[in-house]
Design a protein around this motif. Structure first.
Motif, short mmCIF file in Angstrom:
data_model
loop_
_atom_site.label_atom_id
_atom_site.label_comp_id
_atom_site.label_asym_id
_atom_site.label_seq_id
_atom_site.Cartn_x
_atom_site.Cartn_y
_atom_site.Cartn_z
N ALA A 159 -3.16 11.14 -3.20
CA ALA A 159 -3.09 9.82 -3.83
C ALA A 159 -3.37 8.74 -2.79
O ALA A 159 -3.99 7.73 -3.08
CB ALA A 159 -1.72 9.59 -4.45
N TRP A 165 -13.00 2.49 -1.90
CA TRP A 165 -12.62 1.42 -2.82
C TRP A 165 -13.80 0.53 -3.22
O TRP A 165 -13.68 -0.29 -4.10
CB TRP A 165 -11.53 0.53 -2.18
CG TRP A 165 -10.26 1.27 -1.88
CD1 TRP A 165 -9.83 2.42 -2.47
CD2 TRP A 165 -9.27 0.90 -0.92
NE1 TRP A 165 -8.63 2.81 -1.96
CE2 TRP A 165 -8.25 1.89 -0.99
CE3 TRP A 165 -9.12 -0.13 -0.01
CZ2 TRP A 165 -7.12 1.86 -0.19
CZ3 TRP A 165 -7.99 -0.17 0.78
CH2 TRP A 165 -6.99 0.82 0.71
N HIS A 173 -12.32 -9.17 1.25
CA HIS A 173 -12.93 -7.84 1.34
C HIS A 173 -14.44 -7.94 1.49
O HIS A 173 -15.10 -8.71 0.80
CB HIS A 173 -12.58 -7.03 0.09
CG HIS A 173 -11.25 -6.36 0.20
ND1 HIS A 173 -11.11 -5.07 0.62
CD2 HIS A 173 -10.00 -6.82 0.00
CE1 HIS A 173 -9.83 -4.75 0.66
NE2 HIS A 173 -9.13 -5.81 0.29
N VAL A 215 -5.16 5.13 3.45
CA VAL A 215 -3.75 4.78 3.49
C VAL A 215 -2.99 5.98 4.00
O VAL A 215 -3.26 7.11 3.58
CB VAL A 215 -3.25 4.38 2.10
CG1 VAL A 215 -1.76 4.05 2.14
CG2 VAL A 215 -4.04 3.21 1.57
N ASP A 216 -2.06 5.77 4.93
CA ASP A 216 -1.31 6.91 5.44
C ASP A 216 -0.18 7.27 4.49
O ASP A 216 0.00 6.65 3.44
CB ASP A 216 -0.79 6.62 6.86
CG ASP A 216 0.22 5.48 6.87
OD1 ASP A 216 0.79 5.16 5.79
OD2 ASP A 216 0.43 4.88 7.94
N MET A 227 3.65 -1.45 0.53
CA MET A 227 4.43 -0.89 1.65
C MET A 227 5.54 -0.02 1.10
O MET A 227 6.69 -0.41 1.04
CB MET A 227 4.99 -2.02 2.51
CG MET A 227 3.97 -2.62 3.45
SD MET A 227 4.73 -3.69 4.65
CE MET A 227 4.84 -5.19 3.73
N ILE A 286 -4.70 -3.69 1.02
CA ILE A 286 -4.89 -2.38 0.39
C ILE A 286 -5.13 -2.54 -1.11
O ILE A 286 -4.45 -3.31 -1.79
CB ILE A 286 -3.64 -1.49 0.62
CG1 ILE A 286 -3.53 -1.16 2.11
CG2 ILE A 286 -3.71 -0.22 -0.21
CD1 ILE A 286 -2.27 -0.42 2.46
N ASP A 313 -1.78 -4.32 5.57
CA ASP A 313 -1.36 -3.67 4.33
C ASP A 313 -1.61 -4.54 3.10
O ASP A 313 -1.78 -4.04 2.00
CB ASP A 313 0.13 -3.33 4.39
CG ASP A 313 0.36 -2.10 5.26
OD1 ASP A 313 -0.63 -1.63 5.86
OD2 ASP A 313 1.50 -1.63 5.31
N MET A 316 -8.96 -0.87 9.02
CA MET A 316 -9.16 -2.03 8.14
C MET A 316 -9.38 -1.57 6.71
O MET A 316 -10.33 -0.84 6.44
CB MET A 316 -10.39 -2.84 8.59
CG MET A 316 -10.15 -3.69 9.82
SD MET A 316 -11.68 -4.46 10.34
CE MET A 316 -11.87 -5.67 9.06
N PRO A 317 -8.54 -2.03 5.78
CA PRO A 317 -8.76 -1.67 4.37
C PRO A 317 -10.12 -2.19 3.89
O PRO A 317 -10.69 -1.62 2.95
CB PRO A 317 -7.62 -2.39 3.64
CG PRO A 317 -6.59 -2.62 4.69
CD PRO A 317 -7.32 -2.82 5.96
N GLN A 318 -10.63 -3.23 4.57
CA GLN A 318 -11.94 -3.77 4.17
C GLN A 318 -13.06 -2.76 4.35
O GLN A 318 -14.11 -2.85 3.74
CB GLN A 318 -12.26 -5.02 5.02
CG GLN A 318 -11.60 -6.28 4.55
CD GLN A 318 -10.18 -6.40 5.05
OE1 GLN A 318 -9.66 -5.53 5.73
NE2 GLN A 318 -9.53 -7.49 4.68
N TYR A 360 2.81 6.75 4.53
CA TYR A 360 3.85 5.74 4.31
C TYR A 360 3.33 4.56 3.50
O TYR A 360 4.01 3.55 3.34
CB TYR A 360 4.42 5.26 5.65
CG TYR A 360 5.25 6.32 6.33
CD1 TYR A 360 6.60 6.45 6.00
CD2 TYR A 360 4.67 7.20 7.23
CE1 TYR A 360 7.36 7.44 6.60
CE2 TYR A 360 5.42 8.19 7.83
CZ TYR A 360 6.77 8.31 7.50
OH TYR A 360 7.52 9.29 8.09
N GLY A 361 2.08 4.62 3.07
CA GLY A 361 1.50 3.54 2.26
C GLY A 361 0.96 2.41 3.11
O GLY A 361 0.64 1.35 2.60
N SER A 362 0.86 2.64 4.43
CA SER A 362 0.27 1.60 5.27
C SER A 362 -1.22 1.87 5.44
O SER A 362 -1.69 2.99 5.31
CB SER A 362 0.95 1.61 6.64
OG SER A 362 2.25 1.10 6.49
N ALA A 363 -1.93 0.77 5.77
CA ALA A 363 -3.37 0.90 5.91
C ALA A 363 -3.70 1.64 7.20
O ALA A 363 -3.06 1.44 8.22
CB ALA A 363 -4.00 -0.48 5.92
#
Lengths: 183, 251
Positions: free
Chosen positions: A10, A31, B123, A15-16, A1, B22, B19, A24-26, A18-21
């Motif tokens: 990067a 990655w 995940h 991820v936006d 965060m 991530i 978050d 769903m990051p899943q 601001y470093g928020s997801a």
């Protein structure tokens, strides 16, 4: 965060700034290759560690423990059997000693009985001998007494005859006394 | 999901429940397949934990076990008995494989419960690989061991003849749904619990609600401890059940 915005390239599509997801990051497919690669590496390492070192070792420990327990139980069983054996031997020895004691007592009793019988028999014989002797003595005394009475009677008779003025014929007096005493 | 980034400008209530999932590179900025990321780090911790639990704790090989050795022996006996009960004697040779899955999932779940930790098992990429590995193993093993007789798994011979084609379709669908449910059950449970804890943590910023929030986090944490073990158990026991299908494909 992260609190300050980071470069868009990067951050990527997941991820936006601001470093928020985002979402769903899943479900971020960027990655996936990284996660899958490291997962496979991890699983292979764990598998090798487990199958080469950990599991055989634990299996050996468990087997050794089972073996130890089995051996201990067997040893306990042995000791128990020995204890039972010792008890049997003790009981047998006790029974033997008891019968021996009984035998000795019976023997002693028999010996004493024999001695006693012998002594009684001897005493009986002595008593019988003494009795016989005594009877003989009594018979003698009795016979002696009769003779003495005869003697006294004859003498008395002879003296009476003489005193009465007669002529005492010894043989006649004797016959007369004998005749009287028989009657 | 419900990231309230836009609404939260200038407000103390900021929710970023997702978050924590991530993937971040530890060195550099880009994530290639070989990059060392927080995934790598926490999987490495999982390996260390497993080595500590199963290898170092048993290094004394004590006949009378200590605490850690007892845990190692218990987990060994737990999975071994599960596999033997479900698959029978011939399933025992797959024990290292099943034990690897169980130990990785249970250790990764519990490591994920450490505050600020990254939970690798939350995940789908991870759980889908685990589930697909089981699915492929079972399918290949089934055909290798039984040949075409493995297809008897889909032909329910105890059912009336007229019903069998219908049942075969159902069985076939359920067979292919297995890896999906197998993987989503694990990742979904772990992710949901962690996200809910994070949401409650977000509420803790409001002073009035914060005691309730702390209580709720504590309760959820307790629940998550249970879920961590139960999901690892469920994943492993399902693996055993699928393995049984491959070894004995008769209903």
């Amino acid at each position: 965060m992260a609190t300050e915005p980071i470069a868009a390239e990067a951050a990527g599509t997941c991820v936006d700034s601001y470093g928020s997801a985002i979402g769903m990051p899943q479900l971020c497919f960027d990655w996936f290759p990284n996660q899958i690669f490291w997962l496979v590496v991890t699983l292979v390492v764990i598998f090798l560690v487990l199958s080469r070192v950990a599991l055989p070792r634990i299996a050996a420990i468990l087997a050794e423990r089972t073996g130890t327990i089995t051996n201990d139980l067997a040893a306990a069983e042995d000791l128990k059997a020995k204890a039972v054996e010792a008890e049997e031997a003790y009981k047998k020895a006790l029974a033997d000693a008891r019968s021996e004691a009984q035998r000795i007592a019976a023997e002693a009793r028999a010996e004493i009985q024999a001695d006693l019988d012998k002594a009684i028999a001897k005493a009986d014989a002595e008593i019988a001998a003494q009795t016989a002797e005594s009877e003989k003595a009594i018979a003698e005394i009795r016979a002696g007494a009769v003779e003495s009475v005869k003697e006294v009677a004859r003498d008395t008779a002879a003296a009476l005859v003489t005193a009465l003025g007669g002529e005492a014929d010894q043989s006649t007096v004797d016959q007369a006394v004998d005749a009287r005493m028989k009657g | 999901m419900a990231t309230a980034t836009d609404a939260a400008e200038g407000s103390s209530l900021v929710f970023h429940p997702m978050d924590q999932f991530i993937v971040k590179p530890l060195f550099g900025d880009t994530i290639a397949w070989y990059s060392i990321t927080n995934v790598t780090l926490w999987m490495f911790f999982a390996i260390l934990a497993i080595i500590g639990l199963l290898v170092l704790s048993t290094s004394r090989r004590a006949v009378v076990p200590g605490r850690m050795q007892s845990v190692a022996e218990l987990s060994y006996g737990f999975i071994y008995k599960m596999l033997e009960d479900i698959c029978g004697k011939d399933g025992v040779k797959y024990f290292p494989y099943v034990m690897t899955l169980f130990m990785f999932i249970v250790v990764a779940n519990f490591l994920g419960l450490i505050p600020t930790a990254f939970t690798t098992t939350s995940h789908f990429a991870v759980t889908v690989v685990l589930a697909l590995a089981v699915f492929l193993t079972v399918t290949i093993l089934g055909f290798v061991k039984n040949g075409t007789a493995f297809l008897g798994l889909f032909w329910v011979s105890s059912a009336p003849l007229a019903l069998r084609p219908i049942l075969a379709v159902i069985e076939l669908i359920s067979y292919f749904v297995r890896p999906v449910s197998h993987s989503i059950r694990l990742a979904g449970n772990v992710m949901a619990g962690h996200a809910v804890i994070k949401v409650f943590a977000g509420f803790a910023a409001v002073a009035v609600i914060s005691p309730v929030s702390v209580l709720a986090i504590t309760a959820m944490y307790g629940l998550e401890v249970l879920v961590s073990f139960i999901q690892a158990y469920v994943f492993t026991i399902l693996t055993c059940v699928y393995l049984k299908d491959a070894l004995h494909p008769h209903h």
